[in-house]
Write a protein that holds these residues in place. Sequence first.
Motif, PDB file in Angstrom:
ATOM      1  N   LYS A 179       6.043   6.223  -2.071  1.00 56.54           N
ATOM      2  CA  LYS A 179       7.038   7.185  -1.607  1.00 56.54           C
ATOM      3  C   LYS A 179       6.446   8.547  -1.283  1.00 56.54           C
ATOM      4  CE  LYS A 179       8.504   8.302  -6.361  1.00 56.54           C
ATOM      5  NZ  LYS A 179       9.642   8.285  -7.299  1.00 56.54           N
ATOM      6  N   GLN A 180       5.307   8.889  -1.885  1.00 58.21           N
ATOM      7  CA  GLN A 180       4.707  10.194  -1.665  1.00 58.21           C
ATOM      8  C   GLN A 180       3.488  10.151  -0.748  1.00 58.21           C
ATOM      9  OE1 GLN A 180       3.941   8.334  -4.347  1.00 58.21           O
ATOM     10  NE2 GLN A 180       1.713   8.290  -4.049  1.00 58.21           N
ATOM     11  N   SER A 181       3.033   8.955  -0.374  1.00 63.18           N
ATOM     12  CA  SER A 181       1.713   8.843   0.258  1.00 63.18           C
ATOM     13  C   SER A 181       1.695   9.105   1.753  1.00 63.18           C
ATOM     14  CB  SER A 181       1.126   7.455  -0.014  1.00 63.18           C
ATOM     15  OG  SER A 181       1.920   6.445   0.563  1.00 63.18           O
ATOM     16  N   ARG A 182       2.862   8.951   2.421  1.00 63.21           N
ATOM     17  CA  ARG A 182       2.904   9.106   3.868  1.00 63.21           C
ATOM     18  C   ARG A 182       1.858   8.196   4.516  1.00 63.21           C
ATOM     19  NH1 ARG A 182       6.548  10.342   7.785  1.00 63.21           N
ATOM     20  NH2 ARG A 182       5.660  11.582   9.478  1.00 63.21           N
ATOM     21  N   TYR A 183       0.899   8.768   5.273  1.00 64.84           N
ATOM     22  CA  TYR A 183      -0.114   7.939   5.933  1.00 64.84           C
ATOM     23  C   TYR A 183      -1.472   7.986   5.239  1.00 64.84           C
ATOM     24  CZ  TYR A 183       3.303   8.076   9.749  1.00 64.84           C
ATOM     25  OH  TYR A 183       4.445   7.988  10.508  1.00 64.84           O
ATOM     26  N   ASP A 184      -1.564   8.682   4.106  1.00 72.27           N
ATOM     27  CA  ASP A 184      -2.839   8.839   3.415  1.00 72.27           C
ATOM     28  C   ASP A 184      -3.133   7.612   2.548  1.00 72.27           C
ATOM     29  OD1 ASP A 184      -3.286  11.375   4.492  1.00 72.27           O
ATOM     30  OD2 ASP A 184      -2.143  12.359   2.900  1.00 72.27           O
ATOM     31  N   LYS A 196       5.695   0.076  -4.714  1.00 72.26           N
ATOM     32  CA  LYS A 196       5.245   0.074  -3.329  1.00 72.26           C
ATOM     33  C   LYS A 196       6.461  -0.121  -2.426  1.00 72.26           C
ATOM     34  CE  LYS A 196       0.754   0.205  -4.293  1.00 72.26           C
ATOM     35  NZ  LYS A 196      -0.151   1.291  -3.861  1.00 72.26           N
ATOM     36  N   PHE A 197       6.393   0.453  -1.235  1.00 71.95           N
ATOM     37  CA  PHE A 197       7.546   0.438  -0.347  1.00 71.95           C
ATOM     38  C   PHE A 197       7.179  -0.115   1.029  1.00 71.95           C
ATOM     39  CE2 PHE A 197       8.256   3.641  -3.546  1.00 71.95           C
ATOM     40  CZ  PHE A 197       9.588   3.448  -3.910  1.00 71.95           C
ATOM     41  N   GLN A 227       0.809  -1.218   0.000  1.00 67.26           N
ATOM     42  CA  GLN A 227       0.000   0.000   0.000  1.00 67.26           C
ATOM     43  C   GLN A 227       0.846   1.274   0.000  1.00 67.26           C
ATOM     44  OE1 GLN A 227      -0.389   1.731   3.450  1.00 67.26           O
ATOM     45  NE2 GLN A 227      -0.984   3.516   2.227  1.00 67.26           N
ATOM     46  N   LEU A 228       1.894   1.311   0.786  1.00 69.54           N
ATOM     47  CA  LEU A 228       2.678   2.531   0.975  1.00 69.54           C
ATOM     48  C   LEU A 228       3.451   2.905  -0.287  1.00 69.54           C
ATOM     49  CD1 LEU A 228       3.547   4.633   3.151  1.00 69.54           C
ATOM     50  CD2 LEU A 228       5.528   3.168   3.577  1.00 69.54           C
ATOM     51  N   ASP A 265      10.673  -3.546  -0.907  1.00 70.51           N
ATOM     52  CA  ASP A 265      10.215  -2.563  -1.882  1.00 70.51           C
ATOM     53  C   ASP A 265       9.892  -3.342  -3.153  1.00 70.51           C
ATOM     54  OD1 ASP A 265      10.789  -0.647   0.000  1.00 70.51           O
ATOM     55  OD2 ASP A 265      12.719  -0.101  -0.879  1.00 70.51           O
ATOM     56  N   ILE A 266       8.726  -3.086  -3.725  1.00 67.34           N
ATOM     57  CA  ILE A 266       8.239  -3.925  -4.827  1.00 67.34           C
ATOM     58  C   ILE A 266       7.857  -3.059  -6.017  1.00 67.34           C
ATOM     59  CG2 ILE A 266       6.544  -5.667  -5.504  1.00 67.34           C
ATOM     60  CD1 ILE A 266       6.273  -6.442  -2.584  1.00 67.34           C
ATOM     61  N   THR A 267       8.312  -3.471  -7.198  1.00 67.29           N
ATOM     62  CA  THR A 267       7.980  -2.789  -8.445  1.00 67.29           C
ATOM     63  C   THR A 267       7.070  -3.675  -9.277  1.00 67.29           C
ATOM     64  OG1 THR A 267      10.129  -1.650  -8.448  1.00 67.29           O
ATOM     65  CG2 THR A 267       8.919  -1.720 -10.528  1.00 67.29           C
ATOM     66  N   PHE A 268       6.019  -3.071  -9.820  1.00 63.48           N
ATOM     67  CA  PHE A 268       5.078  -3.773 -10.698  1.00 63.48           C
ATOM     68  C   PHE A 268       5.196  -3.171 -12.100  1.00 63.48           C
ATOM     69  CE2 PHE A 268       3.455  -3.754  -6.389  1.00 63.48           C
ATOM     70  CZ  PHE A 268       3.106  -5.084  -6.172  1.00 63.48           C
ATOM     71  N   THR A 269       5.573  -3.997 -13.049  1.00 62.66           N
ATOM     72  CA  THR A 269       5.761  -3.529 -14.424  1.00 62.66           C
ATOM     73  C   THR A 269       4.921  -4.376 -15.368  1.00 62.66           C
ATOM     74  OG1 THR A 269       8.049  -2.909 -13.877  1.00 62.66           O
ATOM     75  CG2 THR A 269       7.450  -2.972 -16.219  1.00 62.66           C
TER      76      THR A 269
END
Length: 378
Positions: free
Chosen positions: A128-133, A154-155, A125-126, A209-213
């Motif tokens: 890099k820009q989302s913080r807690y939102d 996602k991080f 879910q998290l 940390d996961i990348t979806f491509t």
Amino acid sequence: MDFDLTEEQRLLKESVDGLLADAYDFDSRKKYMAEKSGWSKAIWSKLAEQGLLGLPFSEDDGGFGAGGVETMIVMEAMGRALVLEPYLATVVLAGGFLRHGASDVQKGVHVAGIIDGSKTYGFAQLEKQSRYDLFDVATSAKKKGEGWVLDGEKFVVLNGDSADALIVTARTKGAQRDKSGIGVFIVPADAKGVTRKGYPTQDGLRAADITFTGVEVGAAIGDPENGLPLIERVVDEARVALCAEAVGLMDESLNTTVEYIKTRKQFGVAIGSFQALQHRAADMFVALEQARSMSMFATMASDFEDAKERATSIAAAKVQIGKSAKFIGQQSIQLHGGIGMTMEAKIGHYFKRLSMIETTFGDTDYHLRRVSEAGGVV
């Protein structure tokens, strides 16, 4: 109001406490941490054998139909034992999405693997820009036939490096911070286009940390354009579980510290005989009981039908948990002295886990602001 446990709940508490007391001393934990996944598959199997992985699932899905109190009991015990296994990520988070939003077909594919311990999950879910939102989602999901194609990053995905499948939030339409247009998808961890980078976290757990491509997936869990209410409900349940785990951690931190000051001698007497340190221990006990009462309140609040009332109540609990955790953790370290800062002393590991819980799904300041904006708890 009656806060006593039922006979079944007392038996559950005795069962899980006994299991972890036998299998989870501090030295054993170090060995489990050194395993490839960062936790013990043997312990995970024991949790499955005792039915703990199936507690919250309905009897129709093969579980026991237990509620929030049972989850609280298990999470407190896991906090006291400083458990590494991915109960939160798999049973509480992934299980929550399956229970509250999945179709019968999706439940049929995934629930049995959780209950029997053969599958673990991560919640991606998290960003890099989302913080807690929770609504700040840049990862995209584009329609392709009957399925979807995911692209994004996602991080700090708990259990992300060893999970068999991932629960992923992605934007199906709208702008990055729109509260609509968010879907929830199940992604096999070995799917083409999934790249994972695992690492240990400060509290001894593991994340990735996961990348979806161009990852192709099937149908979303629930409404692909209105998934935020589902996400908020499941994350609220995770916050409640974290509150309970923190109470277990604080309880054990206090007990360990009191035992230490009873035996540690200075000037020929136990330092626990010094009145100033007795006062500190008393203050720690008060902070623990404040946290325990708010954890119980959060457990009850998780069943509130009104989403705003539920969220505000749980946020208030997270505030108290954060304050108590900081106070008890700091006092535990100080009363242990220099040894409390070493890797060999377990008290420091309890404080690390408490610190991570304080920042997971919103820190104290974040939740205090939420309570304030809601006008307080009614």
